[in-house]
Design a protein around this motif. Structure first.
Motif, PDB file in Angstrom:
ATOM      1  N   GLY A  97      40.257  36.005  33.208  1.00 38.79           N
ATOM      2  CA  GLY A  97      38.952  36.509  33.610  1.00 38.79           C
ATOM      3  C   GLY A  97      38.958  38.010  33.848  1.00 38.79           C
ATOM      4  O   GLY A  97      37.914  38.620  34.009  1.00 38.79           O
ATOM      5  N   TYR A  98      40.135  38.618  33.882  1.00 43.14           N
ATOM      6  CA  TYR A  98      40.260  40.059  34.064  1.00 43.14           C
ATOM      7  C   TYR A  98      40.481  40.737  32.712  1.00 43.14           C
ATOM      8  O   TYR A  98      40.892  40.101  31.748  1.00 43.14           O
ATOM      9  CB  TYR A  98      41.437  40.383  34.992  1.00 43.14           C
ATOM     10  CG  TYR A  98      41.210  39.971  36.414  1.00 43.14           C
ATOM     11  CD1 TYR A  98      40.506  40.786  37.292  1.00 43.14           C
ATOM     12  CD2 TYR A  98      41.694  38.755  36.882  1.00 43.14           C
ATOM     13  CE1 TYR A  98      40.289  40.399  38.610  1.00 43.14           C
ATOM     14  CE2 TYR A  98      41.486  38.361  38.190  1.00 43.14           C
ATOM     15  CZ  TYR A  98      40.778  39.190  39.043  1.00 43.14           C
ATOM     16  OH  TYR A  98      40.560  38.810  40.335  1.00 43.14           O
ATOM     17  N   ASN A  99      40.254  42.064  32.692  1.00 45.16           N
ATOM     18  CA  ASN A  99      40.493  42.819  31.464  1.00 45.16           C
ATOM     19  C   ASN A  99      41.954  42.720  31.071  1.00 45.16           C
ATOM     20  O   ASN A  99      42.840  42.909  31.904  1.00 45.16           O
ATOM     21  CB  ASN A  99      40.120  44.288  31.653  1.00 45.16           C
ATOM     22  CG  ASN A  99      38.632  44.479  31.761  1.00 45.16           C
ATOM     23  OD1 ASN A  99      37.862  43.633  31.307  1.00 45.16           O
ATOM     24  ND2 ASN A  99      38.214  45.581  32.355  1.00 45.16           N
TER      25      ASN A  99
END
Length: 147
Positions: A82-84
Motif C-alpha cells: 500500500g506504500y510507494n
C-alpha cells in the motif's frame, strides 16, 4: 396446477462432512477448482448459492503439488503493502520452499466468492505441507479427485 417451490438450505439443516485430499502429484489449478466446489457445497444436492452448505476439506502433501508446462519457472505471486515502492514479487519455486500451504490456499481463495460468504467458506479449508494432520478425530473421508 400445483406450483413447486425451490428448496433453500438453511444453516441448521446442513450436515458438514470432513474430506481428506492428497495433493501429491496433483496439478494446482485442477486441484483448487475441485476443492472450491466442495467448500461451496456444489457437490451436494441441497446446494444453495447464498448459504454456506459445503464440507470441511483437509489437504495433505501440499509441498508435492505441481504445475503444468514451464509455469513453475515463470509464475510469480505479487502483493503490495500500500506504500510507494511496496510491490513484492515471489516466484512459484520460492513460495513452495517457504510456505507451500499458502500456494494452495491462494489458488482456492481466487475461486471462491469475494464476499463474507467466501471468507467463511475459506475457513473450512485446512492445508498441511506433510502427510500428517491434526484432524484425525473428525474421521475425514479420503476422496480421489479427477485428474
Amino acid at each position: 396446477m400445483i406450483q413447486k417451490s425451490t428448496h433453500y438450505a438453511k444453516q441448521g439443516e446442513v450436515t458438514r462432512n470432513w474430506v481428506l485430499v492428497d495433493a501429491e502429484g496433483a496439478v494446482l489449478g485442477r486441484l483448487a477448482t475441485q476443492i472450491a466446489a466442495i467448500l461451496r457445497g456444489k457437490t451436494k444436492p441441497q446446494y444453495t448459492p447464498n448459504s454456506d452448505c459445503g464440507d470441511f476439506v483437509v489437504v495433505i502433501n501440499a509441498d508435492k503439488v505441481q504445475l503444468t508446462g514451464n509455469k513453475a519457472d515463470t509464475k510469480v505471486y505479487y502483493r503490495h503493502s500500500g506504500y510507494n515502492g511496496g510491490l513484492k514479487a515471489e516466484s512459484f519455486r520460492q513460495a513452495m520452499e517457504k510456505h507451500p500451504e499458502q500456494v494452495i490456499e491462494r489458488a482456492v481463495r481466487g475461486m471462491l466468492p469475494k464476499t463474507t460468504l467466501g471468507r467463511q467458506q475459506l475457513k473450512k479449508l485446512k492445508v498441511y505441507a506433510g502427510a500428517e494432520h491434526p484432524h484425525a478425530a473428525q474421521n475425514p473421508v479420503k476422496i480421489e479427485l479427477e485428474a
